[in-house]
Design a protein around this motif. Structure first.
Motif, PDB file in Angstrom:
ATOM      1  N   TRP A 295       0.845  -1.184   0.000  1.00  0.00           N
ATOM      2  CA  TRP A 295       0.000   0.000   0.000  1.00  0.00           C
ATOM      3  C   TRP A 295       0.885   1.239   0.000  1.00  0.00           C
ATOM      4  O   TRP A 295       2.074   1.158   0.279  1.00  0.00           O
ATOM      5  CB  TRP A 295      -0.955   0.015   1.194  1.00  0.00           C
ATOM      6  CG  TRP A 295      -0.304   0.178   2.527  1.00  0.00           C
ATOM      7  CD1 TRP A 295       0.317  -0.780   3.267  1.00  0.00           C
ATOM      8  CD2 TRP A 295      -0.201   1.388   3.291  1.00  0.00           C
ATOM      9  NE1 TRP A 295       0.794  -0.252   4.433  1.00  0.00           N
ATOM     10  CE2 TRP A 295       0.488   1.079   4.476  1.00  0.00           C
ATOM     11  CE3 TRP A 295      -0.633   2.695   3.077  1.00  0.00           C
ATOM     12  CZ2 TRP A 295       0.771   2.035   5.440  1.00  0.00           C
ATOM     13  CZ3 TRP A 295      -0.356   3.651   4.048  1.00  0.00           C
ATOM     14  CH2 TRP A 295       0.327   3.306   5.217  1.00  0.00           C
TER      15      TRP A 295
ATOM     16  N   ASP B 239       1.120   5.750   0.601  1.00  0.00           N
ATOM     17  CA  ASP B 239       0.552   6.995   1.080  1.00  0.00           C
ATOM     18  C   ASP B 239       1.495   8.128   0.717  1.00  0.00           C
ATOM     19  O   ASP B 239       2.653   7.902   0.367  1.00  0.00           O
ATOM     20  CB  ASP B 239       0.331   6.940   2.596  1.00  0.00           C
ATOM     21  CG  ASP B 239      -0.905   7.727   3.024  1.00  0.00           C
ATOM     22  OD1 ASP B 239      -1.375   8.563   2.235  1.00  0.00           O
ATOM     23  OD2 ASP B 239      -1.392   7.495   4.151  1.00  0.00           O
TER      24      ASP B 239
ATOM     25  N   CYS C  53      -2.237   7.874  -8.387  1.00  0.00           N
ATOM     26  CA  CYS C  53      -3.463   7.133  -8.072  1.00  0.00           C
ATOM     27  C   CYS C  53      -3.985   6.365  -9.277  1.00  0.00           C
ATOM     28  O   CYS C  53      -4.509   5.250  -9.139  1.00  0.00           O
ATOM     29  CB  CYS C  53      -4.530   8.090  -7.540  1.00  0.00           C
ATOM     30  SG  CYS C  53      -4.272   8.638  -5.846  1.00  0.00           S
TER      31      CYS C  53
ATOM     32  N   ALA D 123      -1.854   3.348  -9.564  1.00  0.00           N
ATOM     33  CA  ALA D 123      -2.210   2.403  -8.504  1.00  0.00           C
ATOM     34  C   ALA D 123      -3.526   1.696  -8.815  1.00  0.00           C
ATOM     35  O   ALA D 123      -3.684   0.507  -8.516  1.00  0.00           O
ATOM     36  CB  ALA D 123      -2.307   3.137  -7.165  1.00  0.00           C
ATOM     37  N   ALA D 124      -4.468   2.412  -9.419  1.00  0.00           N
ATOM     38  CA  ALA D 124      -5.752   1.802  -9.760  1.00  0.00           C
ATOM     39  C   ALA D 124      -5.569   0.663 -10.754  1.00  0.00           C
ATOM     40  O   ALA D 124      -6.201  -0.392 -10.638  1.00  0.00           O
ATOM     41  CB  ALA D 124      -6.700   2.859 -10.321  1.00  0.00           C
TER      42      ALA D 124
ATOM     43  N   ASN E 239      -4.110  -2.129  -8.831  1.00  0.00           N
ATOM     44  CA  ASN E 239      -5.119  -2.685  -7.930  1.00  0.00           C
ATOM     45  C   ASN E 239      -6.016  -3.678  -8.645  1.00  0.00           C
ATOM     46  O   ASN E 239      -6.380  -4.726  -8.085  1.00  0.00           O
ATOM     47  CB  ASN E 239      -5.940  -1.547  -7.321  1.00  0.00           C
ATOM     48  CG  ASN E 239      -7.086  -2.045  -6.459  1.00  0.00           C
ATOM     49  OD1 ASN E 239      -8.190  -2.254  -6.952  1.00  0.00           O
ATOM     50  ND2 ASN E 239      -6.817  -2.239  -5.187  1.00  0.00           N
TER      51      ASN E 239
ATOM     52  N   VAL F  82      -1.664  -3.797  -5.775  1.00  0.00           N
ATOM     53  CA  VAL F  82      -1.578  -2.684  -4.827  1.00  0.00           C
ATOM     54  C   VAL F  82      -2.928  -2.502  -4.155  1.00  0.00           C
ATOM     55  O   VAL F  82      -3.970  -2.547  -4.811  1.00  0.00           O
ATOM     56  CB  VAL F  82      -1.167  -1.365  -5.540  1.00  0.00           C
ATOM     57  CG1 VAL F  82      -1.264  -0.176  -4.582  1.00  0.00           C
ATOM     58  CG2 VAL F  82       0.248  -1.465  -6.078  1.00  0.00           C
TER      59      VAL F  82
ATOM     60  N   CYS G  85      -5.490  -0.065  -2.571  1.00  0.00           N
ATOM     61  CA  CYS G  85      -5.813   1.366  -2.655  1.00  0.00           C
ATOM     62  C   CYS G  85      -6.844   1.698  -1.583  1.00  0.00           C
ATOM     63  O   CYS G  85      -8.048   1.771  -1.850  1.00  0.00           O
ATOM     64  CB  CYS G  85      -6.351   1.712  -4.037  1.00  0.00           C
ATOM     65  SG  CYS G  85      -5.146   1.523  -5.363  1.00  0.00           S
TER      66      CYS G  85
ATOM     67  N   ARG H 128      -6.170   4.252   1.040  1.00  0.00           N
ATOM     68  CA  ARG H 128      -5.885   5.483   1.767  1.00  0.00           C
ATOM     69  C   ARG H 128      -6.640   6.658   1.137  1.00  0.00           C
ATOM     70  O   ARG H 128      -7.334   6.513   0.133  1.00  0.00           O
ATOM     71  CB  ARG H 128      -4.373   5.743   1.785  1.00  0.00           C
ATOM     72  CG  ARG H 128      -3.580   4.657   2.497  1.00  0.00           C
ATOM     73  CD  ARG H 128      -3.886   4.594   3.969  1.00  0.00           C
ATOM     74  NE  ARG H 128      -3.346   5.746   4.680  1.00  0.00           N
ATOM     75  CZ  ARG H 128      -3.626   6.022   5.948  1.00  0.00           C
ATOM     76  NH1 ARG H 128      -4.464   5.272   6.629  1.00  0.00           N
ATOM     77  NH2 ARG H 128      -3.081   7.071   6.531  1.00  0.00           N
TER      78      ARG H 128
ATOM     79  N   GLN I   2      -7.557   7.666  -2.762  1.00  0.00           N
ATOM     80  CA  GLN I   2      -7.091   6.672  -3.726  1.00  0.00           C
ATOM     81  C   GLN I   2      -8.244   5.938  -4.409  1.00  0.00           C
ATOM     82  O   GLN I   2      -8.051   5.330  -5.465  1.00  0.00           O
ATOM     83  CB  GLN I   2      -6.154   5.682  -3.041  1.00  0.00           C
ATOM     84  CG  GLN I   2      -4.855   6.312  -2.568  1.00  0.00           C
ATOM     85  CD  GLN I   2      -3.989   5.341  -1.777  1.00  0.00           C
ATOM     86  OE1 GLN I   2      -4.232   4.135  -1.769  1.00  0.00           O
ATOM     87  NE2 GLN I   2      -2.981   5.881  -1.097  1.00  0.00           N
TER      88      GLN I   2
ATOM     89  N   CYS J 258     -10.251   4.236  -8.860  1.00  0.00           N
ATOM     90  CA  CYS J 258     -10.209   2.789  -8.648  1.00  0.00           C
ATOM     91  C   CYS J 258     -11.622   2.210  -8.611  1.00  0.00           C
ATOM     92  O   CYS J 258     -12.507   2.743  -7.938  1.00  0.00           O
ATOM     93  CB  CYS J 258      -9.468   2.500  -7.337  1.00  0.00           C
ATOM     94  SG  CYS J 258      -9.194   0.762  -7.031  1.00  0.00           S
TER      95      CYS J 258
END
Length: 339
Positions: free
Chosen positions: A177, A179, A203, A206-207, A210, A215, A217, A219, A222, A226
């Motif tokens: 994860w 931040d 982000c 990360a999506a 994910n 990953v 998401c 936090r 985020q 996603c």
């Protein structure tokens, strides 16, 4: 009306001593060390759990918690009191023996920091720290301990998340994860803090990761790009307290406001009665967020980011692309008298 919580987290910095000196660290005193306050803190946290009739989650960190000689004793005692326990560490001091001790203590999970792949991580945390942290992760996984990896996103490493995700997957880490780094604007001499567009781009990366299970998401903000709509809202003022090694108490470690000391006032009283805690709980939905479809669940994003970038925690997260940002809200120490 009395507050109710399903769970309550105490993040206890049992020592400020650390074997590393990371570029983004908010620690400026490496001498404080809690040598005999374990019973006091555990007793006070037990009263918080009892008062709110909730699950107690105790996260031990530092500094570097593995430098504390009573770490394993504290973990054992916390488990005996029915608390869920975690250890937040840089991972460099964990070998087979330490992993076995952590397993025997009944720890629920261990979080290890990796801020990129080897070259970048070592630039941020010190030469050789990557290999030692990876060896710590391998030792933890060999003991079957749930191991999460924490990535602190900053200018230097923002494009390494995808590479790190693939590497963590190969290590068998249970969770990765990330931040944002949180540094007050007037202290960010190296300009490590992400801009809003940089954070939003991260982000989106990360999506995509994910959706492939690489990953987590979970936090602040985020969830926006996603499909997994796990919507986080800031716990500062609510079901979170921080205790530092000298006994100081804070609503959040990244929100630099000391509200008291466990040596003078107990945790339950500070949580219920301190004006800062009451104000944090009373913020609700900030101006600029009311029209948002996520307003009730997100509640304005991250208070610590807002405070670091603007000097106020009662306004929308400055990195949010949806907030209706009134420029007059973002003047530090505005004339309204808000923080």
């Amino acid at each position: 009306m009395e507050q109710t919580y399903r769970d309550f987290t105490l993040q206890w910095h049992i020592t400020h001593r650390c074997n590393l000196r990371c570029r983004h660290c908010y620690q400026d005193d490496y001498s404080a060390f809690d040598s005999d306050g374990a019973k006091l803190v555990l007793d006070q946290f037990s009263e918080v759990i009892k008062a709110y009739n909730c699950v107690g989650r105790l996260n031990l960190t530092g500094g570097e918690p593995l430098t504390h000689p009573k770490l394993f004793d504290i973990l054992h005692e916390a488990r005996a009191r029915g608390m869920r326990t975690g250890v937040l560490t840089n991972g460099t001091l964990i070998g087979e023996w330490e992993a076995r001790r952590l397993k025997a203590s009944g720890v629920d999970y261990v979080q290890v920091s990796l801020d990129g792949c080897e070259k970048t991580h070592d630039q941020i945390r010190g030469k050789g720290s990557f290999d030692r942290a990876v060896n710590g992760i391998i030792a933890l996984r060999a003991q079957g301990i749930f191991t999460s990896v924490s990535f602190t996103a900053q200018r230097q490493n923002q494009r390494e998340l995808a590479r790190l995700a693939r590497y963590c997957d190969s290590l068998g880490a249970d969770k990765l994860w990330f931040d944002r780094v949180v540094i007050p604007a007037d202290e960010d001499k190296e300009q490590l803090t992400l801009s809003a567009p940089e954070f939003q781009r991260l982000c989106r990366t990360a999506a995509r990761l994910n959706r492939r299970g690489k990953v987590f998401c979970g936090r602040s903000l985020q969830f926006l790009p996603c499909k997994n709509k796990l919507i986080y809202h800031c716990a500062a003022g609510e079901n979170l307290l921080i205790v530092l090694a000298n006994g100081d108490v804070m609503p959040c470690r990244r929100l630099p406001l000391v509200i008291g000391s466990v040596h003078e006032t107990d945790l339950l009283t500070l949580h219920r009665e301190h004006p800062v805690m009451q104000e944090l709980r009373g913020i609700g939905i900030p101006q600029g967020c009311q029209a948002c479809q996520y307003a009730e669940t997100c509640r304005g994003g991250s208070k610590c980011i807002a405070y670091a970038k603007t000097g106020r925690y009662d306004i929308p997260d400055p990195d949010c692309p949806l907030a209706e940002k009134d420029p007059t809200l973002f003047f530090q120490h505005a004339e309204s008298g808000s923080v």
